[in-house]
Each structure stands twice: as C-alpha cells, then as structure tokens.
Design a protein around this motif. Structure first.
Motif, mmCIF file in Angstrom:
data_model
loop_
_atom_site.group_PDB
_atom_site.id
_atom_site.type_symbol
_atom_site.label_atom_id
_atom_site.label_comp_id
_atom_site.label_asym_id
_atom_site.label_seq_id
_atom_site.Cartn_x
_atom_site.Cartn_y
_atom_site.Cartn_z
ATOM 1 N N LYS A 151 -1.783 5.633 -2.485
ATOM 2 C CA LYS A 151 -0.328 5.508 -2.550
ATOM 3 C C LYS A 151 0.236 5.008 -1.224
ATOM 4 C CE LYS A 151 0.044 6.779 -6.820
ATOM 5 N NZ LYS A 151 0.739 7.964 -7.326
ATOM 6 N N LYS A 152 -0.312 5.504 -0.135
ATOM 7 C CA LYS A 152 0.143 5.013 1.173
ATOM 8 C C LYS A 152 -0.178 3.532 1.325
ATOM 9 C CE LYS A 152 -0.150 9.263 3.895
ATOM 10 N NZ LYS A 152 -0.822 9.871 5.065
ATOM 11 N N ASN A 153 -1.322 3.139 0.774
ATOM 12 C CA ASN A 153 -1.710 1.729 0.836
ATOM 13 C C ASN A 153 -0.724 0.866 0.046
ATOM 14 O OD1 ASN A 153 -3.220 -0.551 1.428
ATOM 15 N ND2 ASN A 153 -4.700 -0.194 -0.200
ATOM 16 N N GLU A 154 -0.183 1.403 -1.033
ATOM 17 C CA GLU A 154 0.829 0.669 -1.786
ATOM 18 C C GLU A 154 2.080 0.469 -0.942
ATOM 19 O OE1 GLU A 154 -1.367 -0.370 -4.344
ATOM 20 O OE2 GLU A 154 0.483 -0.372 -5.515
ATOM 21 N N ILE A 155 2.466 1.539 -0.255
ATOM 22 C CA ILE A 155 3.666 1.452 0.591
ATOM 23 C C ILE A 155 3.421 0.493 1.763
ATOM 24 C CG2 ILE A 155 5.190 2.804 2.119
ATOM 25 C CD1 ILE A 155 5.641 3.244 -0.907
ATOM 26 N N LEU A 156 2.200 0.537 2.287
ATOM 27 C CA LEU A 156 1.834 -0.399 3.350
ATOM 28 C C LEU A 156 1.983 -1.846 2.855
ATOM 29 C CD1 LEU A 156 0.553 -0.936 6.171
ATOM 30 C CD2 LEU A 156 -1.687 -0.782 5.060
ATOM 31 N N GLN A 157 1.501 -2.100 1.651
ATOM 32 C CA GLN A 157 1.623 -3.449 1.093
ATOM 33 C C GLN A 157 3.086 -3.839 0.920
ATOM 34 O OE1 GLN A 157 -1.034 -4.214 -2.338
ATOM 35 N NE2 GLN A 157 -2.227 -2.478 -1.629
ATOM 36 N N MET A 158 3.905 -2.877 0.495
ATOM 37 C CA MET A 158 5.337 -3.157 0.345
ATOM 38 C C MET A 158 5.938 -3.576 1.686
ATOM 39 S SD MET A 158 8.368 -0.543 -0.811
ATOM 40 C CE MET A 158 8.281 0.423 0.708
ATOM 41 N N LEU A 159 5.586 -2.825 2.738
ATOM 42 C CA LEU A 159 6.136 -3.146 4.060
ATOM 43 C C LEU A 159 5.668 -4.525 4.523
ATOM 44 C CD1 LEU A 159 5.692 0.354 5.699
ATOM 45 C CD2 LEU A 159 7.878 -0.811 5.304
ATOM 46 N N VAL A 160 4.397 -4.803 4.310
ATOM 47 C CA VAL A 160 3.826 -6.064 4.776
ATOM 48 C C VAL A 160 4.419 -7.247 4.009
ATOM 49 C CG1 VAL A 160 1.695 -7.409 4.781
ATOM 50 C CG2 VAL A 160 1.688 -5.080 5.670
ATOM 51 N N LEU A 161 4.566 -7.076 2.705
ATOM 52 C CA LEU A 161 5.031 -8.201 1.886
ATOM 53 C C LEU A 161 6.551 -8.335 1.913
ATOM 54 C CD1 LEU A 161 2.577 -7.830 -1.135
ATOM 55 C CD2 LEU A 161 2.375 -9.341 0.836
ATOM 56 N N ASN A 162 7.227 -7.257 2.279
ATOM 57 C CA ASN A 162 8.676 -7.262 2.473
ATOM 58 C C ASN A 162 9.448 -7.963 1.342
ATOM 59 O OD1 ASN A 162 11.044 -6.694 3.767
ATOM 60 N ND2 ASN A 162 11.015 -8.566 5.009
ATOM 61 N N PRO A 163 9.361 -7.398 0.135
ATOM 62 C CA PRO A 163 10.001 -8.038 -1.020
ATOM 63 C C PRO A 163 11.517 -7.847 -1.027
ATOM 64 C CG PRO A 163 9.116 -5.918 -1.648
ATOM 65 C CD PRO A 163 8.714 -6.117 -0.218
ATOM 66 N N LYS A 164 12.173 -8.586 -1.923
ATOM 67 C CA LYS A 164 13.622 -8.389 -2.094
ATOM 68 C C LYS A 164 13.893 -7.159 -2.941
ATOM 69 C CE LYS A 164 14.609 -13.325 -1.901
ATOM 70 N NZ LYS A 164 14.677 -14.523 -2.750
ATOM 71 N N LEU A 165 12.989 -6.920 -3.892
ATOM 72 C CA LEU A 165 13.116 -5.739 -4.748
ATOM 73 C C LEU A 165 11.758 -5.057 -4.843
ATOM 74 C CD1 LEU A 165 14.523 -3.929 -6.908
ATOM 75 C CD2 LEU A 165 13.807 -5.629 -8.613
ATOM 76 N N ALA A 166 11.740 -3.764 -4.504
ATOM 77 C CA ALA A 166 10.497 -2.999 -4.633
ATOM 78 C C ALA A 166 10.668 -1.989 -5.756
ATOM 79 C CB ALA A 166 10.175 -2.287 -3.329
ATOM 80 N N ILE A 167 9.751 -2.030 -6.707
ATOM 81 C CA ILE A 167 9.768 -1.066 -7.802
ATOM 82 C C ILE A 167 8.627 -0.090 -7.565
ATOM 83 C CG2 ILE A 167 9.588 -0.765 -10.289
ATOM 84 C CD1 ILE A 167 10.479 -3.715 -10.573
ATOM 85 N N LEU A 168 8.974 1.166 -7.385
ATOM 86 C CA LEU A 168 7.948 2.156 -7.058
ATOM 87 C C LEU A 168 7.709 3.033 -8.278
ATOM 88 C CD1 LEU A 168 9.248 3.168 -3.507
ATOM 89 C CD2 LEU A 168 7.814 1.235 -4.154
#
Lengths: 248, 465
Positions: A151-168
């Motif tokens: 799960k932390k790795n998912e959040i890491l990917q979110m931070l790295v990819l910096n999307p306009k919309l993140a669906i968690l």
C-alpha cells in the motif's frame, strides 16, 4: 474550467450482474472526495471503471475527464491524461525492480525521458516521508512485500507520477494505525489546489487527518447521499443502515 | 529497463546471401556421399571408417517414436555438405565480403574485440574464421576448427571423438558422425583458467542443407573455461537440418560454463546432441536460450562421474507460431555427493508448443546426491501449449531430490495494473515476459541478454489483436 471528472448516469455490469445502476459524480479541481458504502455497493467497481478495466462493461452513461469522454480510452491513455488508481490488491511482477518500474511508469505517463539522478533523489525523499525501507526500491515490484509495504508502494507511485486525479481504492484497508497515518501523510504531501483525490473506504480512521470536502454514500450501485465531512461522523455513529433504507 | 525496442532488426538473422558455394553435395545420403565428404575433407583412414560405420548405424536406427513430428524432414532433400568459397582464415580481412558482412551484422568481430578471448565462425559446412589471443596460445590453450584438430592432434581427438556421445545414441547422432563437418576443438591445459570466454558462431546460409558441426572441448584438471556458442540462419520455405554434436570433458577439479543462444530460423529441424562427462570436484554449468527452429529436440546431459561433481542447468525456451520446441536436461549421478540444480523456463505464444522433457538418474553408488529441479512455463494465450515430462530414476535412498513445476498465464489483472501506470498492453506483456525470463537472461552473456530482450519485445510486437 474547474470540472475534472464528471460521471453521468453510469451503469456497469460485471459479467451478467449490474453493479452500478445510474451513478452520478462530479469532482472539481482541488477537491478531496470520499466515497463510503457497505461491502458490495460498487465502490471498487467505480474505481476500475474510471480506468476502463475491460472486466467491467459500461452499459449506459458517460465518464468525462476535463470535458472529454474517456469511457472508451485504453487504460494507459487514461493514465497519461492524469488519472491514477491505488489498487486494493497491487499485483506482484517478478523480474523488474521497483525503481526501474517507477522510471518506466514516469516515462510512459509523462512521455518525457526521465533524468535518472534527479529522479532517484526525488524517489528517495518520498520514501523517507513514507517511512519505507530503502531496500524496497531494489526488490522486484511488490514481490514478497507485506500488505503495508504494497500500500505504501502505491502511495509512492502516486507521489512520483503526480496525477491530476488520484483514486485510492481502500488503500487503508488491512493497515495498522501507523501505516494508515503514513498513507494520510502521503495524501497530504501529494494534495494541492491543482489536483484532486477520490478516497474509497469504509473506514473512518484515514479521514481524521485529511481535509475532506465531500462525502458520498454509495449503496447498491447509486450515490444515495452527498454531504460534507460531517456526514462521516453520522455514518460512524449510525452505520449505513438508514441509507440502505433510503435506497428502498 | 528498456520497454521499447531499440535498434532491433529481425532482418539481421534473415539476411540471405546468394547460395555461393564452391561445392554443394548432391542431396540425400548414401555410402558414396559419405565417402565423397570424407575425400573432400581429406580424412585420415580412421576417421573415414568412423563415418562409414556411423552410416551403417544410421540406417539401422529408427526415428524416435516420441516427441515432435519429424515427418517434414526428408533426408533425400538435404544436402549434407556445402563448402563455402573460402578456406579457413585467421583474419577477417581475408574472409569473403558477403560472408564477412553477415558476421559483421551478427556482431561477431565487434564482440571479439570487446569481450572474447577467441572466436570461431562457421558458414554452412566449413569454419571460415578462427582466431585466439596470443597469450592463450602461450599458455598451451588450443582453440581451432575440428578438421585442423583431426590433422594436428589425432591422438587426443581419437581418444575423445564420439566417446562421450556414442554413435548409436540415436539416429541423428549416427547421421552426425557420418557427415560431420566443421565445429570447434578446445583444449585447456591443467590449471589454466580463462577469464574471458571463447565463442563459436554457426551460420547456415544454404537452403535445403544441413549443418553437422562437431564441438569437442576438453578442460583439463583444475582448468576453467567459459565457452559460448551462437547459431542462426535465414528463413527459407524448405526444411533445413541441424544435427550438431557437442562433447565436453570436464576433468577433475575443472570448471566449464557452456552458454548457447540458439536462434535458428523457423524452417530448421534442430536435432542436436550435447553431453558432458564431469570428473571429481569438477563442475559444468549450462546456460541455454532457445528461440528459433521449427522443431527442436535437444536435451543436454551432464554425466557426473566423479565424486562431488556438480552441474547447473539454466535454460529458457521461447516458442512462437508453428514452433515445437522439445527441450530439457538430463543428469546422471554416478559419483558420491554429486549435485544438480536445474532452473528451466519456457514461454509459448501464438500456438507455439514448449515441452520440458527431462531425466534425472541417480545410480546406487551416488550416495549423498542432491538434485533440485524447478521448471516454470508461461503461456501467453489459450492456443499455445506447455508440457512437462520429467523422468526420475532414483536407485539409492541417500538422495535429496525435489521437483517443482509451475504452469501459468499472464493474468488480465497484471496487465491492467501495468496499464494503469501508463504502459501499453504490448509494453505490459513484454515487461511481464522479460521479468519472467530475467532469472535466466541475467545468466546469459550480456550482449545475448540484450538480444533476448529484443527478441521478446519483437515477438510481442503486433501480437496484440
């Protein structure tokens, strides 16, 4: 224009079964939305269908992102438009290190070459913030990761990819108190006035450290109630029972 | 990790030079033909006798009754000997231009400069280039073509030729012994350790012909060697045949790593035989990548005769449309405390078929033997095949043996996950397949690992409907 995601009258089948039955949802730039609901209400379906997972068949309705219909785009093109999904059960991919995967993903999403040195530094900073073991980055993507590490790795990917919309999608499920706090920290680190988050959960804990703008209650494939953060407290106290009745 | 194909050009393998031979034997197989080959090659009497005896054996033996269908192979349509228009050269400058260009495009002279201690290059039936670094010569290392070895080291060759692989082993070994031509001979003297590899490359250009190279390697006591063989051919509509033979002698305390990257064209019947006899405290490691050929039947064998002898087999097979690749590994434990470690992977797609066919025999003397086998298969669609056919023949109680087999498919969930991170469906599949292959590809010489990844990318390109 402020409107980022607009879903209108969405009907979705999984196999023969209709899961979403006329769902409407609008998310504007800068907002944090929460979707809550009992098991089986269609929460994960919603996340998957925005990313156009081929297992989910849209039978009616539209999904627009920044004013454009994305309902028939391939998943990778949706990702390139700036939508990210954090998975409930991230897949394990042997033979590719997490670091290399992040580089490939960043390159694919942005369409630009990745500057290795700066990129590694950025990743390391995020890892420190998320309290992730530094060795994790050299291990194969999600292979043998604990539930919390995935799960932390998912959040890491979110931070790295910096999307306009993140669906968690239930990123907080199965996590201990500390890990939930880390996930909240990651969301706060990512969040700005320029981007939006849609948090799918049936757990109140994760919301205590986040600034939530809207809460939606999803029951039996439809949003039956929309409110502000106050709604969370009501659900915490009374559960979903009365919303199920609204539906009937 | 590269996700996009770079500089990839299947055409490299498909360059067809004009069939510009000096001599091409009439098609088919007969005593007259075998005698003619022997004459062309200037065999000593003993070698001619081996050939003629092998022909008799060939005529007596039946085709295998198991495994892939070999009916497309008609020996009457195969020319067993094709001599290119050149002699053996020790400088690339002397190799005829069309042949040199082919090897240039395959990257052989380049690799020779950068990372090899010696190179042999065979074109059709003859070795056209052979060279080794001077230092090795001074240490007594011999690396030459097989014909030169027969002429210059007859005693060593006589003692070892067709002794590790007996002529009656199977029909195509007998065929090989009757018509063999070309191949490499290596002798590494006692205690000499080569820290960079030798490489022989085999190229079959001529249509409707066969390649029957013989590789004989002797690594003497306490010596060590890494030998690489590569092979390829352009694609023709008619069937070609490869029936090479590899005999490896790894003496007491010696080490040999034998790496193969096989990328025959898809009209090739690859019926190859490889065996190693391993002495006390010695080790042979096989690293194999098999991508080409229409049919392959290839089961390298380690015969662990000495106590504490070891072997590892690391292999990957990739079968696409119209390919039936039947490969595996055989090990015979004769010595005490011998050990074998097998790691095999296969990938099949577009109706391709991969079979892992293996033998583990632990003889009663081999107390304390250890053998661990892991084979994994990945099928990329519903029309491809993957089978595992292990035979385990264990004749002692004091043995540790494990066999693990896994057959899997790429899941839609994995593809969706990767696509949600911006990878196209092709990229996602290629990433999964490369990842699956990685434990093997990392063992290959680096340029071949890159080539293998390119091949995977190439095979997956346009495979998505």
């Amino acid at each position: 224009m402020n409107k980022l995601l607009e879903i209108k009258d969405l009907h979705v089948n999984v196999g023969e079964k209709e899961i979403l039955k006329g769902l409407n949802l609008t998310i504007n730039k800068g907002e944090t939305h929460v979707i809550m609901g009992p098991n089986g209400a269609g929460k994960s379906t919603l996340a998957n269908v925005v990313l156009n997972n081929p297992e989910y068949k849209k039978t009616k309705g539209t999904v627009e992102f920044e004013g454009k219909d994305i309902s028939n785009l391939a998943t990778n093109k949706i990702a390139k438009k700036g939508i990210f999904m954090s998975f409930q059960s991230p897949q394990e991919i042997p033979g590719i290190s997490t670091m290399n995967f992040l580089k490939v993903a960043k390159n694919k999403v942005t369409g630009k070459p990745v500057r290795i040195f700066e990129f590694k530094k950025e990743v390391q900073e995020y890892m420190e913030e998320l309290n992730v073991n530094s060795k994790l980055i050299d291990r194969n993507l999600n292979v043998g990761f604990s539930g919390g590490e995935k799960k932390k790795n998912e959040i890491l990917q979110m931070l790295v990819l910096n999307p306009k919309l993140a669906i968690l999608d239930e990123t907080d499920s199965g996590l201990d108190v500390d890990a939930v706090r880390t996930v909240s920290k990651g969301i706060n680190l990512y969040k700005s006035n320029e981007n939006s988050v849609l948090i799918i959960t049936h757990n109140m804990k994760i919301l205590s450290e986040l600034k939530v703008d809207y809460v939606h209650v999803l029951v039996d494939g439809k949003i039956v109630k929309k409110g502000t953060a106050e709604l969370v407290k009501d659900i915490e106290k009374n559960g979903f029972t009365k919303y199920k009745q609204i539906d009937k | 990790m590269k996700t996009k194909v770079e500089n990839i050009n299947r055409n490299i393998y498909d360059i067809k030079n004009k069939d510009n031979y000096e001599f091409k034997m009439e098609k088919g197989l007969s005593k007259k033909i075998v005698e003619e080959i022997s004459k062309q090659k200037g065999d000593p009497d003993w070698m001619r006798e081996i050939r003629l005896k092998a022909l008799e054996t060939y005529e007596k033996l039946e085709l295998p009754t198991w495994g892939p269908d070999l009916s497309a192979l008609k020996m009457d349509n195969i020319a067993t000997y094709v001599k290119p228009k050149t002699n053996l050269n020790s400088s690339w400058e002397d190799v005829p231009e069309d042949i040199k260009n082919t090897f240039d495009k395959l990257g052989i002279p380049e690799a020779e400069k950068k990372s090899l201690a010696g190179v042999g290059a065979q074109y059709d039936s003859e070795v056209v280039y052979h060279s080794m670094k001077k230092e090795l010569l001074e240490q007594g290392v011999i690396y030459t073509d097989m014909e030169t070895a027969v002429r210059e080291y007859p005693e060593i060759v006589k003692e070892h030729f067709m002794k590790c692989v007996p002529i009656n082993d199977h029909k195509f070994v007998a065929l090989h012994a009757a018509v063999w031509s070309g191949g490499s001979f290596v002798y590494v003297p006692k205690g000499v350790k080569l820290d960079i590899p030798l490489q022989s490359y085999f190229r079959l250009n001529s249509p409707e012909s066969g390649q029957f190279e013989h590789t004989l390697i002797i690594v003497d006591e306490g010596a060590s060697l890494h030998f690489i063989e590569g092979c390829s051919a352009p694609k023709y509509n008619k069937v070609n045949l490869h029936a090479g033979c590899v005999e490896l002698y790894v003496k007491d305390g010696a080490y040999l790593r034998y790496s193969t990257i096989e990328n025959w064209s898809k009209n090739m019947m690859n019926l190859n035989t490889k065996k190693a006899i391993v002495g006390k405290d010695a080790q042979i490691d096989w690293v194999t990548g098999s991508f080409g050929s229409r049919v392959s039947m290839l089961y390298p064998m380690s015969i662990l005769n000495g106590d504490n002898a070891k072997t590892e087999y690391t292999g990957i097979t990739f079968a696409g449309k119209g390919q039936n690749l039947d490969t595996g590994f055989k090990v015979i434990h004769n010595g005490k405390n011998t050990s074998a470690l097998v790691n095999s992977k296969s990938i099949s797609k577009d109706g391709g078929s991969c079979t892992y066919r293996a033998l583990v025999r632990v003889n009663d003397r081999a107390k304390g033997a250890k053998c661990s086998v892991s084979c994994e298969s990945l099928m990329l669609d519903d029309i491809s095949r993957s089978d595992t056919i292990p035979v385990n023949d264990i004749r002692t109680d004091e043995v540790t043996f494990s066999h693990e087999a896994k057959i899997g498919k790429i899941s839609d969930k994995e593809i969706f996950y990767l696509m949600s991170r911006g990878l196209s469906e092709e990229d996602a599949k290629a990433m999964i397949v490369r990842g699956f292959a990685y434990p093997i590809s990392k063992e290959l010489p680096v340029e071949y690992a890159v080539e293998m990844n390119n091949l995977i990318n190439l095979e997956l390109e346009g495979s998505i409907g």
